[in-house]
Structures are given as C-alpha cells and as structure tokens.
Design an enzyme around this catalytic site. Structure first.
Site, PDB file in Angstrom:
ATOM      1  N   ASP A   1     -13.744   2.593   1.698  1.00 48.87           N
ATOM      2  CA  ASP A   1     -14.156   3.878   2.562  1.00 48.87           C
ATOM      3  C   ASP A   1     -14.015   3.584   3.962  1.00 48.87           C
ATOM      4  O   ASP A   1     -14.392   2.541   4.379  1.00 48.87           O
ATOM      5  CB  ASP A   1     -15.305   4.392   1.971  1.00 48.87           C
ATOM      6  CG  ASP A   1     -15.685   5.708   2.151  1.00 48.87           C
ATOM      7  OD1 ASP A   1     -14.615   6.475   2.494  1.00 48.87           O
ATOM      8  OD2 ASP A   1     -16.795   6.165   2.363  1.00 48.87           O
TER       9      ASP A   1
ATOM     10  N   ASN B   1      -8.982  13.418  -4.666  1.00 54.31           N
ATOM     11  CA  ASN B   1      -8.131  13.168  -3.568  1.00 54.31           C
ATOM     12  C   ASN B   1      -6.959  14.231  -3.336  1.00 54.31           C
ATOM     13  O   ASN B   1      -6.185  14.227  -2.229  1.00 54.31           O
ATOM     14  CB  ASN B   1      -7.695  11.753  -3.155  1.00 54.31           C
ATOM     15  CG  ASN B   1      -8.774  10.872  -2.993  1.00 54.31           C
ATOM     16  OD1 ASN B   1      -8.423   9.637  -3.284  1.00 54.31           O
ATOM     17  ND2 ASN B   1      -9.684  11.388  -2.304  1.00 54.31           N
TER      18      ASN B   1
END
Length: 257
Positions: free
Chosen positions: A30, A78
């Site tokens: 991340d 996503n």
C-alpha cells in the site's frame, strides 16, 4: 502439509540437512499513490516504483528464510478506480511477467496467481497461464500473486463448491470441517499464513486473506510501498520472531486455579 512445501537444496552436500520449515508471509503493498503524489508525479509512476519494490522484496525474502510469499496486487474493489489507472496496473502486471518470469523460473521460483479470471483482459489471462505453466515444477521459493482477488468472494466460491458436492451426492453436510473448507479456497496449496504485513501506516485487511489470517501475526509499517526494501522486511520479521504465538492455547503454568 501440502506436497512441495519444503525448500529444495541445490547442493548435494546439503542433502542430509533437515528440510526448511515453511514461513509464509503476506504483504498488502500500500502507498503507491501517496508516494507519487508526494513527488508531484502521476499515480502510474508510484505503481512502477512499487514493482521495483516487489523485485527487491522477493530477493530479500528468500535470503531471510521466507519460503512462501503472497502479495496483494489488485483487488476486486480496484475496478472502481479510474479506467486509465486500471489499464496501467494491468500493463504493469503484463510487463512484470514478460520481463521477470524467465528469471524467476530459472531461480526456482514457483509463481501462482490467484483470484477471479472473469473480467480480466484475455492477454492477462494468458499471462496467468504462462506463469503457472513455466514455474509449476519449481520449489525453491513460492510467490503467490492475488489478482482480481477478494477474500469474501473466495469464501463464497468455496461455499458454492462444497454446496455443489452436497447437491451431487459427493459429500454430506456433516463432512464440512475447517480443514475441508480451507482446502476449497484458492490458497489451499500453501502452508498456513504466519505473518501479514501492511505498509503505508494503514491498519486494516481490506478483504485480503480473511480466512487464512485467523492465527497470523500482523505487522503494520509506516513506509510507503515504493520505498520498501530488505531493511523493512528484516524489521517486520524481527518483530514477528519476538511474538509469542500460542494459537489459542496457554502454557499450563499460566492457567489460573
């Protein structure tokens, strides 16, 4: 324990040594977007830098005793990102496989890509097939890439598979155990998850390996993924090794009268 879990030795002088115990580490990579934003760059540049961080981490992991690594590359959520960014992410995966697969295969890395293939571009599906075919017999190191993956969806798919067995008469409801159910998940070929790492300072699982993380240790690090390197992985493993893993049990002397 699944077949092929132990690490192969390449030198015949090592043949009499005991097999290496599996160490399975998962990483939520991340911080690519924030890394790029801090530098006034497009998010794509952060993702490209993230691929380089993955290369560094794979190299370091093998040296540091990690035998299995699962990384979160692209989640089912996503797809909500801008179409251009999704296209860039798919392109990076395509480039990574084209540029790195031969080297990984030569170095004895087994590459598995898990997640739903429905909705993926046809050439990406072909990349997935090639990665599996070219590395399926390797066992020095296991790299599992979660692509178009969501843990809740994986659990639902496993439930549907078992329900289909019951419907066809190949199983009874009472046959279902945690071990049987775990064997129906996309991660069934890997040893239990030992350590979950998330970078960028966030403290959540984001629908990643929910079932598998039941007794995993968690380490959250305040480094953006593109900056991740061997030092950060060493630090996470040091913290992990200092943990007292009891798996729900306690030592006899700690039980109160």
């Amino acid at each position: 324990m699944p077949a092929g879990v132990t690490t192969q030795v390449s030198d015949t002088r090592e043949a009499d040594k005991a097999p290496v115990s599996p160490l399975h580490v998962a990483i939520i990579m991340d911080g690519n977007g924030r890394w790029a934003k801090a530098r006034g760059q497009m998010r794509t540049m952060g993702h490209k830098a993230g691929v380089n961080a993955l290369r560094r981490t794979i190299r370091a992991a093998g040296d540091l005793g990690v035998t299995h690594m699962t990384v979160f590359a692209f989640s089912t959520e996503n797809w909500r990102r801008p179409a251009a960014e999704v296209s860039d992410l798919m392109g990076l995966l395509r480039t990574f496989i084209e540029s790195d697969l031969a080297k990984l295969a030569k170095e004895g890395v087994c590459v598995r890509i898990i997640g739903q293939q429905d909705g993926l571009p046809k050439d990406i599906v072909e990349c997935v097939r090639k990665a599996h075919d070219d590395t399926r017999n390797n066992s020095r190191f296991f790299l599992q890439v979660a692509l178009n993956y969501g843990a809740q969806a994986d659990v639902v798919d496993a439930a549907k598979r078992f329900a289909a067995k019951v419907k066809s008469g190949d199983a009874q409801v009472d046959d279902l155990t945690p071990e049987v159910f775990g064997g129906l998940l996309s991660t069934h070929d890997l040893p239990p998850l030992d350590l979950m790492i998330r970078t960028s300072g966030e403290h959540r699982l984001s629908n990643f390996l929910l079932w598998e993380a039941a007794y995993a240790e968690f380490v959250f690090q305040d480094v953006l993924w593109p900056d991740y390197d061997r030092v950060h992985l060493e630090d996470a493993l040091r913290i992990f090794k200092e943990r007292d893993r009891r798996f729900g049990a306690v030592e006899a002397g700690h039980v109160s009268a």
